[in-house]
Enzyme design. Structure first.
Site, short mmCIF file in Angstrom:
data_model
loop_
_atom_site.label_atom_id
_atom_site.label_comp_id
_atom_site.label_asym_id
_atom_site.label_seq_id
_atom_site.Cartn_x
_atom_site.Cartn_y
_atom_site.Cartn_z
N ASP A 225 4.83 -4.73 1.87
CA ASP A 225 4.91 -5.53 0.85
C ASP A 225 3.87 -6.36 0.26
O ASP A 225 3.64 -6.71 -0.68
CB ASP A 225 6.26 -6.48 1.18
N ALA B 239 6.25 12.43 14.59
CA ALA B 239 6.04 13.67 14.05
C ALA B 239 6.62 13.61 12.66
O ALA B 239 6.62 14.59 12.07
CB ALA B 239 6.91 14.75 14.76
N HIS C 205 13.02 -7.24 3.50
CA HIS C 205 12.25 -6.04 2.99
C HIS C 205 13.02 -5.00 2.23
O HIS C 205 12.99 -3.75 2.45
CB HIS C 205 11.81 -5.22 4.35
#
Length: 338
Positions: A175, A36, A202
């Protein structure tokens, strides 16, 4: 009024990109945890469009029944069901692939360390549930900071005795998507034909695009390489600032996650693919590291090496290691203490 033919063509085109060749093959159960949220809603829609998905379970602590009802009306193969906070086990049972974008997003001025304090506990609890209710599923972890949440996931599964390093993957595809886009734009190339491997982690300097290995090959000046690298590393911050406090990189992240999930599903269905992903690795001194990996029927079948690096990339690799290792250790320490 919208043009239904144009919409059908768009869906057909996207479906081709999302492995429509699997039509008639094995249908897989996919679960989105955090469905959600900003990433989760778009990702849920994209996974509904994937022809390899026969069952799509959507889970979040609030709002999921509405998202499930909404997505279920899309006229594609997957059967959709939303689950609320008390039905996580039901959502997970029988899953082949679990995608986890749950947690809070970045806001202006927020570091990934700030995110860690909130998201570490969230990811640990969700992964523990996966270990109990779908221990054989592939896990695609999006929740930031990925450099730490993937090690947390690994430790949580180790405690349950169900850890398989082939099946726990941090999603670093955004990325790669950014590096491809920026490289193509700079050089006037068709981005559909561009490939740029991205290694490391990351977050910030731990993201290292290998423009020396990019295809098609284009000669770039040192200044251009540095600018493209830094823009790739700071892509998330660029979006957070542009949204001015009203969100983070949700749409592009959902797109990237759907691409990576599609590759995982193709691998499960006997069509091996190669993608960059953040996994337990011995390629460098870092116990977790992103490189190209072959995805097959059991998840990560083969972890590829770094390939030939330029001097600039070698320096970037050396510079990232202390920060990356520290973020990994932080995740491991959290998991062991909680």
């Amino acid at each position: 009024m919208s043009n239904p033919i144009a919409i059908q063509r768009l869906v057909a085109q996207f479906s081709r990109q999302m492995a429509s060749s699997a039509a008639g093959g094995i249908g897989r159960k996919v679960v989105v945890l955090g469905a959600a949220g900003g990433i989760g809603q778009s990702l849920s829609m994209l996974m509904k469009m994937n022809q390899q998905v026969s069952h799509l379970s959507l889970y979040d602590i609030a709002g999921t029944l509405g998202v499930g009802a909404d997505v279920s009306h899309i006229n594609t193969r997957a059967q959709v069901k939303g689950f609320d906070k008390d039905n996580l086990a039901d959502a997970l049972r029988g899953a082949d692939l679990v995608i986890i974008p749950a947690g809070v997003p970045r806001k202006p001025g927020m570091t990934r360390d700030d995110l860690f304090k909130i998201n570490a506990g969230i990811i640990k609890g969700l992964v523990e549930a996966c270990g109990k209710h779908c221990p054989g599923a592939l896990l695609n972890i999006i929740s930031n900071p990925v450099n730490s949440t993937v090690p947390i996931a690994a430790e949580a599964l180790k405690k349950l005795g169900v850890y398989d390093p082939r099946k726990v993957m941090g999603v670093t595809t955004l990325d790669v998507v950014r590096a491809k886009t920026f490289y193509a734009e700079k050089n006037g190339l068709d981005v559909a034909n561009v490939d740029v491997p991205v290694i490391g982690g990351h977050a910030g300097v731990t993201i290292l695009p290998l423009f020396s290995q990019a295809t098609p090959k284009v000669s770039l000046s040192a200044d251009v390489i540095d600018a493209l690298t830094k823009r790739t590393q700071d892509g998330g911050t660029e979006v957070v600032q542009a949204k001015a406090g009203k969100g983070s990189a949700t749409l592009s992240m959902a797109y990237a996650a759907a691409l990576f999930a599609d590759s995982c599903l193709r691998g499960l269905n006997g069509q091996p693919t190669v993608e960059c992903t953040y996994v337990e690795s011995t390629v460098t001194d870092s116990p977790f590291f992103a490189t190209k990996c072959k995805l097959s029927t059991e998840g990560v079948e083969k972890i590829h090496g770094l390939g030939d690096l330029s001097d600039y990339e070698k320096a970037g690799l050396k510079a990232m290691m202390p920060e990356l290792i520290a973020q990994i250790e932080k995740g491991i320490e959290f998991a062991k203490a909680n």
